[in-house]
Write a protein that holds these residues in place. Structure first.
Motif, short mmCIF file in Angstrom:
data_model
loop_
_atom_site.label_atom_id
_atom_site.label_comp_id
_atom_site.label_asym_id
_atom_site.label_seq_id
_atom_site.Cartn_x
_atom_site.Cartn_y
_atom_site.Cartn_z
N ILE A 42 1.35 22.59 20.44
CA ILE A 42 2.59 22.05 20.97
C ILE A 42 3.51 21.73 19.81
N GLY A 43 4.80 22.09 19.95
CA GLY A 43 5.73 21.89 18.86
C GLY A 43 5.38 22.73 17.66
N CYS A 44 5.32 24.03 17.85
CA CYS A 44 4.78 24.93 16.82
C CYS A 44 5.72 25.13 15.64
N GLY A 45 7.00 24.75 15.79
CA GLY A 45 7.93 24.90 14.67
C GLY A 45 7.97 26.32 14.13
N PHE A 57 -9.29 27.19 11.68
CA PHE A 57 -10.08 26.71 12.82
C PHE A 57 -10.77 27.84 13.58
N GLY A 58 -10.41 29.09 13.29
CA GLY A 58 -11.09 30.23 13.88
C GLY A 58 -10.72 30.56 15.30
N ALA A 59 -9.51 30.24 15.72
CA ALA A 59 -9.08 30.58 17.08
C ALA A 59 -9.00 32.08 17.25
N ALA A 60 -9.41 32.55 18.42
CA ALA A 60 -9.25 33.98 18.73
C ALA A 60 -7.79 34.32 18.96
N GLY A 61 -7.06 33.36 19.48
CA GLY A 61 -5.64 33.53 19.73
C GLY A 61 -5.00 32.17 19.88
N VAL A 62 -3.68 32.12 19.75
CA VAL A 62 -2.97 30.86 19.87
C VAL A 62 -1.65 31.06 20.60
N ASP A 63 -1.35 30.16 21.50
CA ASP A 63 -0.05 30.08 22.14
C ASP A 63 0.72 28.94 21.49
N GLY A 64 1.99 29.16 21.18
CA GLY A 64 2.81 28.12 20.58
C GLY A 64 4.05 27.88 21.41
N VAL A 65 4.42 26.62 21.58
CA VAL A 65 5.61 26.27 22.34
C VAL A 65 6.46 25.32 21.50
N LEU A 67 10.74 23.53 21.47
CA LEU A 67 12.05 23.41 22.12
C LEU A 67 13.13 24.22 21.42
N ASP A 68 13.01 24.42 20.11
CA ASP A 68 14.07 25.01 19.30
C ASP A 68 13.92 26.53 19.22
N PRO A 69 14.87 27.29 19.78
CA PRO A 69 14.75 28.76 19.71
C PRO A 69 14.76 29.30 18.29
N ALA A 70 15.44 28.60 17.37
CA ALA A 70 15.44 29.06 15.98
C ALA A 70 14.04 28.97 15.38
N MET A 71 13.30 27.92 15.73
CA MET A 71 11.94 27.79 15.24
C MET A 71 11.03 28.86 15.85
N ILE A 72 11.23 29.18 17.10
CA ILE A 72 10.44 30.24 17.74
C ILE A 72 10.67 31.56 17.02
N ARG A 73 11.92 31.84 16.64
CA ARG A 73 12.20 33.08 15.90
C ARG A 73 11.50 33.07 14.54
N ARG A 74 11.53 31.94 13.85
CA ARG A 74 10.87 31.86 12.55
C ARG A 74 9.36 32.00 12.70
N ALA A 75 8.82 31.37 13.72
CA ALA A 75 7.38 31.49 13.96
C ALA A 75 7.01 32.93 14.29
N GLY A 76 7.85 33.60 15.06
CA GLY A 76 7.58 34.99 15.40
C GLY A 76 7.50 35.88 14.17
N ALA A 77 8.40 35.63 13.21
CA ALA A 77 8.38 36.41 11.97
C ALA A 77 7.13 36.10 11.15
N TYR A 82 -0.29 38.97 13.30
CA TYR A 82 -1.43 38.72 14.18
C TYR A 82 -1.31 39.42 15.53
N GLY A 83 -0.20 40.09 15.75
CA GLY A 83 -0.05 40.89 16.96
C GLY A 83 -0.20 40.09 18.23
N ASP A 84 -0.97 40.64 19.17
CA ASP A 84 -1.09 39.99 20.48
C ASP A 84 -2.04 38.79 20.49
N ARG A 85 -2.55 38.42 19.32
CA ARG A 85 -3.33 37.17 19.24
C ARG A 85 -2.42 35.96 19.36
N VAL A 86 -1.11 36.15 19.22
CA VAL A 86 -0.15 35.05 19.25
C VAL A 86 0.86 35.27 20.37
#
Length: 208
Positions: A42-45, A57-65, A67-77, A82-86
């Motif tokens: 939560i709050g992945c920045g 931590f060895g997660a097979a995949g992670v979902d991140g949420v 509020l800030d669309p600019a942070m979502i774009r930075r996180a995406g880059a 990691y492809g579809d693991r994220v």
């Protein structure tokens, strides 16, 4: 977050502290994840925490949420390799169904790297964490308390909700209120910061 806190959160010293101190503490308290676990941050920045969830931590995949669309774009880059693991979504930690379609018990772990103290209805966010966790799942948290937010430096430089701030004890009590079992926790710098791990019990079997 205002510009000052955004700059701090994304600075090299903050990431060093997260990587070299906070993550080892959380690993000591809660361990690595069971193979195949999908986690939520939560709050992945900008995605640095999610990267640690995958690599340390060895997660097979992670979902991140976030509020800030600019942070979502930075996180995406940052996390593109990691492809579809994220999976990333803009939205609120107080309504994970709307943001991610998060089902009850959909995650084996949830991570909070200093975001809940930014949420005015922080109690609702904790309720969402508890709802989203699978039985036996673990909530890894690293938080800033009301004691720290009352300090002059925090008041001058950063913007936070001014009402219903939580102490370390109140945060831990809220976890218990939502049925989570605190495995281990600690405070540091005169209770300014709280780190710990809580588990969602398995029906009839206690926590993992």
């Amino acid at each position: 977050m205002n510009w000052a806190e955004t700059t701090l959160v994304n600075s090299a010293p903050r990431r060093w502290l997260q990587r070299c101190y906070e993550v080892p503490v959380l690993l000591r308290f809660g361990g690595r994840l069971i193979p195949g676990t999908r986690a939520l941050e939560i709050g992945c920045g900008a995605g640095y925490g999610s990267q640690l969830v995958l690599e340390r931590f060895g997660a097979a995949g992670v979902d991140g949420v976030d509020l800030d669309p600019a942070m979502i774009r930075r996180a995406g880059a940052r996390l593109a390799r990691y492809g579809d693991r994220v999976r990333l979504a803009q939205g609120s930690a107080t309504d994970l169904r709307a943001a991610l379609g998060a089902d009850d018990g959909g995650y084996g772990a949830v991570f909070d790297f200093r975001i809940v103290h930014h949420i005015p209805d922080w109690r609702k966010a904790i309720g969402e964490v508890a709802r989203a966790l699978a039985p036996g799942g673990r909530f890894y948290f690293d938080e800033v308390t009301a004691h720290a937010l009352a300090r002059p430096t925090y008041r001058r430089l950063f913007e936070h909700p001014t009402e219903d701030r939580f102490s370390a004890e109140e945060f831990l009590d809220e976890l218990t209120h939502h049925g989570l079992v605190v495995l281990r926790s600690l405070t540091r710098i005169h209770s300014d910061y709280l780190l710990g791990v809580a588990a969602k019990p398995i029906a009839g079997g206690g926590e993992t």
